[in-house]
Design an enzyme around this catalytic site. Structure first.
Site, PDB file in Angstrom:
ATOM      1  N   GLU A   1      -5.336  -7.916  -0.470  1.00  0.00           N
ATOM      2  CA  GLU A   1      -6.001  -7.780   0.836  1.00  0.00           C
ATOM      3  C   GLU A   1      -7.438  -7.363   0.626  1.00  0.00           C
ATOM      4  O   GLU A   1      -7.741  -6.561  -0.266  1.00  0.00           O
ATOM      5  CB  GLU A   1      -5.348  -6.697   1.714  1.00  0.00           C
ATOM      6  CG  GLU A   1      -4.110  -7.113   2.433  1.00  0.00           C
ATOM      7  CD  GLU A   1      -3.535  -5.991   3.301  1.00  0.00           C
ATOM      8  OE1 GLU A   1      -4.316  -5.167   3.838  1.00  0.00           O
ATOM      9  OE2 GLU A   1      -2.303  -5.946   3.426  1.00  0.00           O
TER      10      GLU A   1
ATOM     11  N   GLU B   1       0.826  -1.215   0.000  1.00  0.00           N
ATOM     12  CA  GLU B   1       0.000   0.000   0.000  1.00  0.00           C
ATOM     13  C   GLU B   1       0.855   1.257   0.000  1.00  0.00           C
ATOM     14  O   GLU B   1       0.693   2.147   0.842  1.00  0.00           O
ATOM     15  CB  GLU B   1      -0.939   0.011   1.209  1.00  0.00           C
ATOM     16  CG  GLU B   1      -2.013  -1.043   1.111  1.00  0.00           C
ATOM     17  CD  GLU B   1      -3.042  -0.987   2.230  1.00  0.00           C
ATOM     18  OE1 GLU B   1      -2.789  -0.298   3.238  1.00  0.00           O
ATOM     19  OE2 GLU B   1      -4.092  -1.625   2.096  1.00  0.00           O
TER      20      GLU B   1
ATOM     21  N   GLU C   1      -3.501  -4.268  14.958  1.00  0.00           N
ATOM     22  CA  GLU C   1      -4.060  -3.462  13.877  1.00  0.00           C
ATOM     23  C   GLU C   1      -3.570  -2.002  14.003  1.00  0.00           C
ATOM     24  O   GLU C   1      -4.340  -1.074  14.223  1.00  0.00           O
ATOM     25  CB  GLU C   1      -5.588  -3.581  13.879  1.00  0.00           C
ATOM     26  CG  GLU C   1      -6.345  -2.748  12.861  1.00  0.00           C
ATOM     27  CD  GLU C   1      -5.866  -2.859  11.408  1.00  0.00           C
ATOM     28  OE1 GLU C   1      -5.337  -3.909  11.013  1.00  0.00           O
ATOM     29  OE2 GLU C   1      -6.023  -1.859  10.684  1.00  0.00           O
TER      30      GLU C   1
HETATM   31  C1  GAL Z   1      -4.265  -2.428   5.366  1.00  0.00           C
HETATM   32  C2  GAL Z   1      -2.902  -2.865   5.819  1.00  0.00           C
HETATM   33  C3  GAL Z   1      -2.922  -4.079   6.699  1.00  0.00           C
HETATM   34  C4  GAL Z   1      -4.106  -4.135   7.644  1.00  0.00           C
HETATM   35  C5  GAL Z   1      -5.387  -3.757   6.944  1.00  0.00           C
HETATM   36  C6  GAL Z   1      -6.610  -3.718   7.825  1.00  0.00           C
HETATM   37  O1  GAL Z   1      -4.237  -1.065   5.056  1.00  0.00           O
HETATM   38  O2  GAL Z   1      -2.077  -3.165   4.716  1.00  0.00           O
HETATM   39  O3  GAL Z   1      -1.704  -4.132   7.352  1.00  0.00           O
HETATM   40  O4  GAL Z   1      -3.871  -3.411   8.761  1.00  0.00           O
HETATM   41  O5  GAL Z   1      -5.244  -2.520   6.311  1.00  0.00           O
HETATM   42  O6  GAL Z   1      -6.927  -2.448   8.261  1.00  0.00           O
END
Ligand code: GAL
Length: 469
Positions: free
Chosen positions: A373, A165, A424
């Site tokens: 993701e 990201e 998180e």
């Molecule tokens: C993304 C990130 C992850 C995880 C996910 C959930 O932005 O790459 O590491 O935290 O969000 O919020």
């Protein structure tokens, strides 16, 4: 009824969020170690990733979860400072190499394909101290690290994500200062970091291409965060334009240089230049690529990796006061539709993923797409019977099915976030994204499947939803 043969079904994690062992066996500190140890209530209850899921010592338990789901792919990230404690190859930590070798070998022995992220937000502190991603020197450090990883693990790893990201990271870490190094530079830092991140990705891709591809035959890309956006008033031309600008400032900002022509979208260049002029800057706050850099950047991705969580509505918001910031440059205001369900801070909009995939197909010449993701959180305490959360995954799979079969999107893989409940970021352990529940009070960090885990395992076995569509 089913997804295409060979479709990849994965789940993801990231080093800092699951490993723990923050100073074990010679690991150097990274920016998240520093940030969490500073306290100051910036993170939920000042929690840290010092232990997290304990995956550094409990990898075997993670593997059991992976096998229980029947994943075809597992995406995880390497901790840069576990491998190279000060960020450079001046000192290499063999214990770090051993740890990741074991993960990779165990996955392959179980017919699970590793997808490896080189960098998931956790810059070695030693490099941050030298300017981090605001400094051009970090481009070469990253390239050195990437080459080290390709040469150490690339005999077995064939799918690489250089930077996770990159677009969201530049904004959160160097513009808004929400993520470490946590020093806001609104309207300048995000662009500067993005500029260096794009070049770092491109350099690493070229290293792979020229030094490793022939022998290793793998693929390299970066992952981009993307939310879908709809004009708040679908009949308003200015809202429609605002929706286009939102995608331009978020997704196309990185994707256009890398996938199309080495340069930023025109609308981004003109908006930032005009706003900078209004603010009295001698030149645009958005740096420019040289012609040579454009040639170096263009075409440096072997697939399109996208991470989708939610969608928003957007409307034009004139920046008549000349305020600094990326949203301010874009002259947009984004907000959710009040009718959308809010699950742990994420608005559930499964149809947004289909629209986003179609947009990527149409804008980027029908690339091979990986969703690296996507997921839905529950607040803590989270019920093990997470039927409602599963319903959102199910709806998402229906949308993916339509994207593939009706829109003819070349989607090859879906990776859910996350294998396990984990740290998180600023929300600490208060948001649970896992297929497996982790008890963070329990020294053994037992992993227990949610209902979603059992359902996801069925989807993977059937290569799609039963009775679909
Ligand atoms: C993304 C990130 C992850 C995880 C996910 C959930 O932005 O790459 O590491 O935290 O969000 O919020």
């Amino acid at each position: 009824m089913a997804f295409p043969a060979g479709f990849g079904w994965g789940a993801a994690t990231a080093a800092y969020q699951v490993e723990g062992g923050w100073d074990a066996d010679g690991k150097g500190p990274n920016v998240w170690d520093t940030f969490t140890h500073q306290g100051g209530e910036r993170i939920f209850k000042n929690q840290t990733g010092d232990v997290a899921c304990g995956s550094y010592t409990l990898w075997e338990e993670d593997l059991k979860c992976i096998k229980q789901l029947g994943l075809t792919h597992y995406r995880f990230s390497l901790s840069w400072s576990r491998l190279l404690p000060d960020g450079t190859t001046g000192f290499i930590n063999q214990k770090g190499i051993d740890y990741y070798n074991k993960i990779i070998d165990d996955l392959l022995a179980n017919q699970v394909t590793p997808i490896v992220t080189l960098y998931h937000f956790d810059l070695p502190q030693a490099l941050e101290d030298k300017g981090g991603w605001l400094s051009v020197a970090t481009i070469e450090s990253f390239n050195e690290y990437a080459r080290f990883c390709f040469s150490t693990f690339g005999d077995r790893v064939k799918q690489w994500i250089t930077i996770n990201e990159a677009n969201l990271f530049a904004l959160l870490a160097y513009d808004l200062g929400m993520f470490p190094p946590a020093i806001p530079h609104q309207g300048t830092g995000g662009y500067q970091a993005a500029h260096n991140l794009i070049k770092a990705h491109a350099r690493a891709w070229h290293s792979y291409d020229s030094l490793f591809r022939k022998e290793q035959k793998g693929m390299v890309s970066l992952s981009l965060f993307a939310g879908w956006v709809e004009p708040a008033d679908p009949n308003s031309v200015s809202d429609q334009e605002a929706a286009k600008r939102t995608l331009a400032f978020h997704l196309d900002f990185f994707a256009k240089p890398i996938f199309i022509d080495g340069d930023y979208p025109e609308v981004v260049k003109s908006q930032v230049a005009a706003m900078s002029q209004k603010q009295g800057y001698p030149s645009s706050r958005l740096p420019e690529f040289t012609e040579e850099e454009k040639r170096m950047i263009k075409g440096t991705a072997d697939f399109f990796a996208v991470q989708y969580y939610s969608s928003s509505l957007v409307k034009h918001q004139e920046n008549d006061k000349g305020e600094l910031g990326i949203f301010q440059d874009a002259e947009i205001e984004i907000f959710p539709d009040p009718s959308w369900i809010n699950l742990g801070g994420i608005y559930v909009v499964p149809w947004g993923i289909r629209k986003l995939l179609k947009y990527i197909k149409d804008t980027y010449n029908n690339p091979v797409i990986y969703i690296t993701e996507n997921g839905f959180p529950q607040g803590d305490p989270a019920p093990l019977d997470d039927t409602q959360r599963w319903e959102y995954f199910r709806q998402t799979f229906q949308e993916l099915f339509k994207a593939i079969h009706l829109d003819k999107v070349d989607l090859k893989l879906y990776c859910a976030w996350a294998l396990l409940d984990n740290f998180e970021w600023r929300q600490g352990y208060s948001l649970r994204f896992g297929f497996f529940h982790v008890d963070f009070e329990d020294p053994e960090r037992r992993r227990v499947p949610y209902t979603s885990a059992k359902e996801y395992a069925k989807v993977i076995r059937n290569n799609g939803l039963e009775g679909h569509p």
